[in-house]
Design a protein around this motif. Structure first.
Motif, PDB file in Angstrom:
ATOM      1  N   UNK A 121     106.042  71.231  70.717  1.00 19.13           N
ATOM      2  CA  UNK A 121     106.899  72.419  70.743  1.00 19.13           C
ATOM      3  C   UNK A 121     106.803  73.171  72.065  1.00 19.13           C
ATOM      4  N   UNK A 122     105.758  72.861  72.843  1.00 18.59           N
ATOM      5  CA  UNK A 122     105.581  73.494  74.152  1.00 18.59           C
ATOM      6  C   UNK A 122     106.029  72.579  75.294  1.00 18.59           C
ATOM      7  N   UNK A 123     106.696  71.490  74.947  1.00 20.84           N
ATOM      8  CA  UNK A 123     107.219  70.588  75.969  1.00 20.84           C
ATOM      9  C   UNK A 123     106.213  69.615  76.524  1.00 20.84           C
ATOM     10  N   UNK A 124     105.040  69.486  75.890  1.00 20.22           N
ATOM     11  CA  UNK A 124     104.000  68.578  76.371  1.00 20.22           C
ATOM     12  C   UNK A 124     103.981  67.332  75.491  1.00 20.22           C
ATOM     13  N   UNK A 125     104.075  66.186  76.114  1.00 21.86           N
ATOM     14  CA  UNK A 125     103.984  64.905  75.402  1.00 21.86           C
ATOM     15  C   UNK A 125     102.580  64.327  75.580  1.00 21.86           C
ATOM     16  N   UNK A 126     102.055  63.720  74.506  1.00 22.51           N
ATOM     17  CA  UNK A 126     100.703  63.163  74.537  1.00 22.51           C
ATOM     18  C   UNK A 126     100.748  61.772  73.910  1.00 22.51           C
ATOM     19  N   UNK A 127     100.415  60.770  74.701  1.00 24.42           N
ATOM     20  CA  UNK A 127     100.419  59.388  74.238  1.00 24.42           C
ATOM     21  C   UNK A 127      99.137  58.693  74.689  1.00 24.42           C
ATOM     22  N   UNK A 128      98.896  57.518  74.129  1.00 20.31           N
ATOM     23  CA  UNK A 128      97.702  56.761  74.504  1.00 20.31           C
ATOM     24  C   UNK A 128      98.042  55.308  74.763  1.00 20.31           C
ATOM     25  N   UNK A 129      97.292  54.727  75.670  1.00 23.28           N
ATOM     26  CA  UNK A 129      97.350  53.291  75.937  1.00 23.28           C
ATOM     27  C   UNK A 129      96.049  52.681  75.438  1.00 23.28           C
ATOM     28  N   UNK A 130      96.158  51.565  74.741  1.00 24.54           N
ATOM     29  CA  UNK A 130      94.980  50.847  74.253  1.00 24.54           C
ATOM     30  C   UNK A 130      94.906  49.487  74.929  1.00 24.54           C
ATOM     31  N   UNK A 131      94.143  49.383  76.021  1.00 17.59           N
ATOM     32  CA  UNK A 131      93.971  48.078  76.662  1.00 17.59           C
ATOM     33  C   UNK A 131      93.103  47.169  75.798  1.00 17.59           C
ATOM     34  N   UNK A 132      93.317  45.869  75.959  1.00 17.40           N
ATOM     35  CA  UNK A 132      92.414  44.879  75.393  1.00 17.40           C
ATOM     36  C   UNK A 132      91.428  44.449  76.467  1.00 17.40           C
ATOM     37  N   UNK A 133      91.228  43.141  76.597  1.00 22.62           N
ATOM     38  CA  UNK A 133      90.334  42.639  77.633  1.00 22.62           C
ATOM     39  C   UNK A 133      91.003  42.782  78.998  1.00 22.62           C
TER      40      UNK A 133
ATOM     41  N   UNK B 265     106.104  59.115  82.905  1.00 24.35           N
ATOM     42  CA  UNK B 265     107.411  59.385  83.501  1.00 24.35           C
ATOM     43  C   UNK B 265     108.429  59.818  82.445  1.00 24.35           C
ATOM     44  N   UNK B 266     109.581  60.270  82.919  1.00 29.57           N
ATOM     45  CA  UNK B 266     110.649  60.700  82.015  1.00 29.57           C
ATOM     46  C   UNK B 266     111.301  59.525  81.300  1.00 29.57           C
ATOM     47  N   UNK B 267     110.963  58.298  81.688  1.00 28.93           N
ATOM     48  CA  UNK B 267     111.497  57.134  80.984  1.00 28.93           C
ATOM     49  C   UNK B 267     111.026  57.088  79.529  1.00 28.93           C
ATOM     50  N   UNK B 268     109.912  57.741  79.248  1.00 23.60           N
ATOM     51  CA  UNK B 268     109.380  57.772  77.877  1.00 23.60           C
ATOM     52  C   UNK B 268     109.582  59.146  77.248  1.00 23.60           C
ATOM     53  N   UNK B 269     110.688  59.805  77.587  1.00 23.62           N
ATOM     54  CA  UNK B 269     110.888  61.212  77.253  1.00 23.62           C
ATOM     55  C   UNK B 269     110.922  61.510  75.758  1.00 23.62           C
ATOM     56  N   UNK B 270     111.177  60.504  74.907  1.00 24.48           N
ATOM     57  CA  UNK B 270     111.194  60.749  73.464  1.00 24.48           C
ATOM     58  C   UNK B 270     109.992  60.107  72.785  1.00 24.48           C
ATOM     59  N   UNK B 271     108.928  59.897  73.539  1.00 25.65           N
ATOM     60  CA  UNK B 271     107.703  59.345  72.980  1.00 25.65           C
ATOM     61  C   UNK B 271     106.590  60.379  73.034  1.00 25.65           C
ATOM     62  N   UNK B 272     106.020  60.687  71.898  1.00 21.45           N
ATOM     63  CA  UNK B 272     104.792  61.474  71.845  1.00 21.45           C
ATOM     64  C   UNK B 272     104.038  61.091  70.584  1.00 21.45           C
ATOM     65  N   UNK B 273     102.711  61.128  70.663  1.00 22.41           N
ATOM     66  CA  UNK B 273     101.890  60.658  69.561  1.00 22.41           C
ATOM     67  C   UNK B 273     101.885  59.154  69.419  1.00 22.41           C
ATOM     68  N   UNK B 274     102.383  58.452  70.422  1.00 25.89           N
ATOM     69  CA  UNK B 274     102.464  56.988  70.359  1.00 25.89           C
ATOM     70  C   UNK B 274     101.178  56.352  70.861  1.00 25.89           C
ATOM     71  N   UNK B 275     100.773  55.276  70.201  1.00 30.48           N
ATOM     72  CA  UNK B 275      99.594  54.514  70.585  1.00 30.48           C
ATOM     73  C   UNK B 275     100.086  53.134  71.019  1.00 30.48           C
TER      74      UNK B 275
END
Length: 273
Positions: A186-198, A249-259
């Protein structure tokens, strides 16, 4: 900086943004810092390993990037407060926080793991991202389109042998990502995570501290485990950094909470090995 179809310099995906990368001295963090700079960002490298961080800084400036190195232990609240404050004083803003700093800890089953190791892994891997986010969020909200990208792990999604502290800490990062996304969207901040493997890195310099034969054996074990994945190999650090840059980047502008798993398919299949 990329080129457009006429061969002229084109704006990168992170142009005019300030990107802070923790654990930027080596491995995935260095790859993220280099990729962010190449996309036009002004980069802050934060790490406790000054020699490696200076090498990262030299690589950025040699490529005409704008960057600074700030020593910081992400588990230390005072140091993180100073890190964020200095970043904003120097560049005038903070737009992207990449929580990449992490340690592996000793490999041992839970009944043999000492509490000192547990506490340090939790302090760096889980407290660190929280403390960095806590101090960065007021500035990310002010940005209007702030971003946090947490570097978690496939070990935060599945159980793994002899890694109770690491699995628990990275599982915490995964759900911290979701929770922050809920509160700050709601404050315009997106938060996502990357899960690397090996990934073909030596996190924390563990192999470098081993005798050559043991270091080679450790590397060979990782290669053998990675070979059982659908893509059959370890990732290169820049393959992880590309996912991070996309999420920043803005390419993921509709992604938040994504793993987002970047793991060669390892979490998609049962490991028969």
């Amino acid at each position: 900086m990329t080129k457009n179809e006429h061969g002229h310099a084109a704006a990168g995906r992170l142009t005019d943004l300030v990107v802070l990368v923790t654990g930027g001295a080596s491995g995935i963090g260095r790859a993220i810092a280099l990729a962010a700079s190449a996309e036009g960002a002004r980069v802050v490298i934060a790490d406790i390993h000054s020699e490696g961080a200076e090498r990262t800084l030299s690589a950025l400036t040699a490529a005409h990037g704008e960057a600074i190195f700030l020593p910081c232990d992400v588990a230390d609240d005072d140091q993180v407060r100073e890190l964020i404050g200095t970043t904003v004083r120097h560049f005038g803003q903070l737009d992207v926080l990449v929580n990449n700093a992490g340690i592996g800890g000793d490999n041992a089953p839970a009944h043999e793991l000492d509490l000192e190791t547990w506490d340090r892994v939790m302090a760096v891997n889980l407290r660190g991202p929280f403390v960095c986010a806590r101090h960065a969020l007021p500035h990310l909200m002010r940005s209007g389109s702030g971003v946090i990208v947490n570097v978690a792990s496939t070990y935060g999604l599945i159980g793994a042998p002899n890694a109770p502290a690491y699995c628990a800490s990275k599982g915490g990062v995964v759900n911290l990502t979701r929770q922050l996304a809920v509160d700050y969207g709601q404050h315009g901040v997106r938060v996502n995570a990357v899960c690397p493997g090996y990934v073909d890195t030596d996190m924390g310099g563990r192999r470098a501290s081993l005798p050559p034969a043991e270091a080679q054996a450790a590397h060979d074990r990782r290669e053998a485990n990675a070979a059982r994945q659908p893509l059959g190999r370890q990732a290169h650090a820049d393959e992880i950094s590309r996912a991070v840059i996309f999420l920043a980047s803005s390419e993921s502008s509709f992604m938040t909470g994504s793993i987002v798993t970047v793991d060669g398919g390892c979490t998609a299949t049962f490991n028969h090995g």
